[in-house]
Design a protein around this motif. Structure first.
Motif, PDB file in Angstrom:
ATOM      1  N   LEU A   5       0.837  -1.194   0.000  1.00  0.00           N
ATOM      2  CA  LEU A   5       0.000   0.000   0.000  1.00  0.00           C
ATOM      3  C   LEU A   5       0.873   1.244   0.000  1.00  0.00           C
ATOM      4  CD1 LEU A   5      -2.615  -1.064   2.694  1.00  0.00           C
ATOM      5  CD2 LEU A   5      -2.875  -1.124   0.205  1.00  0.00           C
ATOM      6  N   HIS A   6       0.308   2.339  -0.462  1.00  0.00           N
ATOM      7  CA  HIS A   6       0.919   3.669  -0.435  1.00  0.00           C
ATOM      8  C   HIS A   6       2.309   3.669  -1.085  1.00  0.00           C
ATOM      9  CE1 HIS A   6      -2.561   4.629   1.893  1.00  0.00           C
ATOM     10  NE2 HIS A   6      -2.212   3.760   2.824  1.00  0.00           N
ATOM     11  N   ASP A   7       3.351   4.100  -0.359  1.00  0.00           N
ATOM     12  CA  ASP A   7       4.688   4.213  -0.951  1.00  0.00           C
ATOM     13  C   ASP A   7       5.594   3.030  -0.584  1.00  0.00           C
ATOM     14  OD1 ASP A   7       4.812   4.997   1.693  1.00  0.00           O
ATOM     15  OD2 ASP A   7       6.363   6.504   1.355  1.00  0.00           O
ATOM     16  N   ASN A   8       4.981   1.894  -0.244  1.00  0.00           N
ATOM     17  CA  ASN A   8       5.746   0.688   0.055  1.00  0.00           C
ATOM     18  C   ASN A   8       6.004  -0.115  -1.217  1.00  0.00           C
ATOM     19  OD1 ASN A   8       5.936   0.726   3.033  1.00  0.00           O
ATOM     20  ND2 ASN A   8       3.712   0.734   2.873  1.00  0.00           N
ATOM     21  N   GLY A  38       3.321  -0.138  -4.378  1.00  0.00           N
ATOM     22  CA  GLY A  38       2.071   0.475  -3.939  1.00  0.00           C
ATOM     23  C   GLY A  38       1.628   1.542  -4.928  1.00  0.00           C
ATOM     24  N   THR A  39       0.578   2.246  -4.565  1.00  0.00           N
ATOM     25  CA  THR A  39       0.007   3.263  -5.451  1.00  0.00           C
ATOM     26  C   THR A  39       0.600   4.644  -5.229  1.00  0.00           C
ATOM     27  OG1 THR A  39      -1.763   3.625  -3.866  1.00  0.00           O
ATOM     28  CG2 THR A  39      -2.181   2.045  -5.648  1.00  0.00           C
ATOM     29  N   GLY A  40       1.434   4.810  -4.218  1.00  0.00           N
ATOM     30  CA  GLY A  40       2.012   6.113  -3.899  1.00  0.00           C
ATOM     31  C   GLY A  40       1.331   6.697  -2.685  1.00  0.00           C
ATOM     32  N   LYS A  41       1.994   7.657  -2.065  1.00  0.00           N
ATOM     33  CA  LYS A  41       1.448   8.297  -0.878  1.00  0.00           C
ATOM     34  C   LYS A  41       0.196   9.096  -1.234  1.00  0.00           C
ATOM     35  CE  LYS A  41       4.660   9.208   2.778  1.00  0.00           C
ATOM     36  NZ  LYS A  41       5.498  10.174   3.449  1.00  0.00           N
ATOM     37  N   LYS A  42      -0.777   9.020  -0.359  1.00  0.00           N
ATOM     38  CA  LYS A  42      -1.998   9.788  -0.540  1.00  0.00           C
ATOM     39  C   LYS A  42      -1.674  11.274  -0.390  1.00  0.00           C
ATOM     40  CE  LYS A  42      -6.760   9.511   0.884  1.00  0.00           C
ATOM     41  NZ  LYS A  42      -7.705   8.940   1.813  1.00  0.00           N
ATOM     42  N   ASP A  43      -2.245  12.111  -1.207  1.00  0.00           N
ATOM     43  CA  ASP A  43      -2.031  13.566  -1.176  1.00  0.00           C
ATOM     44  C   ASP A  43      -0.585  13.957  -1.474  1.00  0.00           C
ATOM     45  OD1 ASP A  43      -4.700  13.838  -0.462  1.00  0.00           O
ATOM     46  OD2 ASP A  43      -4.239  13.765   1.675  1.00  0.00           O
ATOM     47  N   SER A  44       0.126  13.143  -2.263  1.00  0.00           N
ATOM     48  CA  SER A  44       1.503  13.474  -2.623  1.00  0.00           C
ATOM     49  C   SER A  44       1.587  13.648  -4.135  1.00  0.00           C
ATOM     50  CB  SER A  44       2.458  12.363  -2.184  1.00  0.00           C
ATOM     51  OG  SER A  44       3.763  12.630  -2.648  1.00  0.00           O
ATOM     52  N   LYS A  73      10.062   1.184   2.035  1.00  0.00           N
ATOM     53  CA  LYS A  73       9.555   2.406   1.406  1.00  0.00           C
ATOM     54  C   LYS A  73      10.345   2.638   0.116  1.00  0.00           C
ATOM     55  CE  LYS A  73       6.864   3.754   4.805  1.00  0.00           C
ATOM     56  NZ  LYS A  73       5.434   3.833   4.651  1.00  0.00           N
TER      57      LYS A  73
END
Length: 81
Positions: A5-8, A38-44, A73
């Motif tokens: 998830l996110h930036d992992n 992952g899809t990248g950090k939210k709001d980044s 990360k």
């Protein structure tokens, strides 16, 4: 298979062979192949710098693992090999 998830990202570490034995390198950096991102950090606005299949060098201080994969990360990647 894990879906980060996110930036992992998930990296399969390269084995190191010396005299027929698999050993870990003494350096503080290692290499491996990215197998999931992952899809990248939210709001980044900064996109992830790696893609699945990239051969990367990463910091040797990663301690999160899952089924032989290293979970880190994207900022832990030092460069492309």
């Amino acid at each position: 298979m894990i879906r980060p998830l996110h930036d992992n990202i998930a990296v399969r570490p390269d084995p190191f062979v010396q005299s027929g034995l698999i050993i870990m390198p003494e350096e503080d950096t290692r290499t491996g192949t990215v197998v999931a991102v992952g899809t990248g950090k939210k709001d980044s606005s900064r996109p992830l710098m790696v893609n699945v299949g990239d051969h990367v060098m990463y910091s040797g201080t990663i301690d999160r693992t899952y089924e032989g994969l290293l979970i880190m990360k994207d900022k832990d990647v030092i460069g492309f090999v």
